[in-house]
Design an enzyme around this catalytic site. Structure first.
Site, PDB file in Angstrom:
ATOM      1  N   HIS A  94       0.820  -1.232   0.000  1.00  0.00           N
ATOM      2  CA  HIS A  94       0.000   0.000   0.000  1.00  0.00           C
ATOM      3  C   HIS A  94       0.850   1.277   0.000  1.00  0.00           C
ATOM      4  O   HIS A  94       0.305   2.369  -0.163  1.00  0.00           O
ATOM      5  CB  HIS A  94      -0.934   0.049   1.218  1.00  0.00           C
ATOM      6  CG  HIS A  94      -2.003  -1.001   1.206  1.00  0.00           C
ATOM      7  ND1 HIS A  94      -2.861  -1.176   0.144  1.00  0.00           N
ATOM      8  CD2 HIS A  94      -2.339  -1.953   2.123  1.00  0.00           C
ATOM      9  CE1 HIS A  94      -3.684  -2.191   0.411  1.00  0.00           C
ATOM     10  NE2 HIS A  94      -3.384  -2.679   1.600  1.00  0.00           N
ATOM     11  N   ASP A  97      -4.579 -12.842   3.234  1.00  0.00           N
ATOM     12  CA  ASP A  97      -5.838 -12.371   3.818  1.00  0.00           C
ATOM     13  C   ASP A  97      -7.052 -12.638   2.931  1.00  0.00           C
ATOM     14  O   ASP A  97      -8.169 -12.251   3.288  1.00  0.00           O
ATOM     15  CB  ASP A  97      -5.748 -10.883   4.202  1.00  0.00           C
ATOM     16  CG  ASP A  97      -5.008 -10.038   3.190  1.00  0.00           C
ATOM     17  OD1 ASP A  97      -4.707 -10.536   2.086  1.00  0.00           O
ATOM     18  OD2 ASP A  97      -4.724  -8.864   3.503  1.00  0.00           O
TER      19      ASP A  97
HETATM   20 ZN   LIG Z   1      -4.147  -7.214   2.620  1.00  0.00          ZN
END
Ligand SMILES: [Zn+2]
Length: 308
Positions: free
Chosen positions: A125, A245
């Site tokens: 990110h 995830d």
């Molecule tokens: Zn993630």
């Protein structure tokens, strides 16, 4: 296959507020899973510290300075609502960069066929000038550039199967056709980017997945979008932004993958690495917030890397 593993105790010293999902126990759970006999032959190494000069492949100096200025002498300081730093956070992030770059060196020197880096904080990110989403510095992006600058790689592919879109990696390479970025991710979900229409210079391949979907949809997206893009691109190196995830147990998303799906995707990418990249494959831990889902999935992924 010779599979190398990098990790380092400094990664446990990047601290987060109580109850934060991106916690040191993630790596402790993975470490326990890797104590099984099946992993005895893993070539284990301590991550080296990364060079600041390589960080500048993906971020301006001001980005590093900004993080350094926020690092508290004790306790925690927050960068945004999700992203926190503690006294050792920059050192941990730079050691994740060092391991990612060392992994690239290893596969180009033939010291290993493939490498897994068990590090935190994650990186995908982190945009050129913005630390966000638990991420400070984009180690996958830096490793891709390192392969180009230090080893003459012409084309590097980054495959990101973390359940969140890697907005940072996409941002860094958006107009760079020498790096292919392919991502499967839940949409809608944080950070909100990752639509199919975001294609960069033809080098961005997004495969968004609807909440509630699972194995079949994931494999279809991988088969229809990711693997053909790799075959067309013929990378000299494949880097995996390996978040776990999208596992059905994960609390941050609603994609229902199992360990088998990570095993399958690993095998498919190894086949492409064999075909195009002389087996060179580097896998970097990103997300994964259910301790069991993360540890079991990453263990299956690493076992597959070792087995071929
Ligand atoms: Zn993630």
């Amino acid at each position: 296959m010779v599979t190398r593993l990098y990790t380092h105790p400094i990664y446990l010293e990047h601290l987060m507020p109580a109850g934060h999902p991106e916690r040191p126990d993630r790596l402790r759970a993975l470490e326990r899973a890797l104590e099984a006999e099946a992993f005895e032959r893993l070539d284990r190494h301590l991550s080296p510290m990364g060079d600041i000069e390589t960080v500048l492949y993906a971020h301006p100096q001001s980005h590093v300075d900004k993080i350094r200025a926020l690092i508290p002498s004790e306790g925690l300081a927050s960068i945004d609502g999700d992203t926190t730093v503690s006294p050792k956070s920059l050192e941990a992030a730079l050691t994740a960069v060092g391991a990612a770059n060392a992994a690239v060196d290893d596969v180009f020197a033939g010291r290993a066929d493939n490498v897994f880096v068990a590090s935190r904080p994650p990186g995908h990110h982190a945009e050129k000038v913005t630390a966000m989403g638990f991420c400070l510095i984009n180690h996958a992006a830096i490793a891709a550039r390192h392969a180009q600058k230090a080893h003459g790689a012409e084309r590097v592919a980054i495959v990101d199967w973390d359940v969140h879109h890697g907005n940072g990696t996409q941002d860094i390479f958006y107009d760079d056709p020498s790096v292919l970025y392919c991502s499967t991710h839940q949409m809608p979900l944080y950070p909100g980017t990752g639509a199919k229409s975001e294609t960069g210079a033809g080098n961005i391949v997004n495969a968004p997945l609807n909440p509630g979907t699972g194995s079949e949809t994931f494999r279809e997206a991988f088969n229809a979008r990711v693997l053909p893009a790799l075959d067309e691109f013929r990378p000299d190196l494949i880097i995996i932004s390996a978040g776990f995830d999208a596992h059905h147990r994960d609390p941050l998303a609603e994609i229902n993958l199992t360990e088998d799906d990570f095993d399958w995707a690993t095998g498919e990418l190894m086949e492409r690495a064999a075909r195009h990249s002389n087996n060179r494959l580097v896998s970097l831990l990103e997300g994964g917030y259910d301790l069991q889902g993360l540890a079991f999935s990453a263990a299956v992924h690493i076992a597959r890397l070792m087995k071929g």
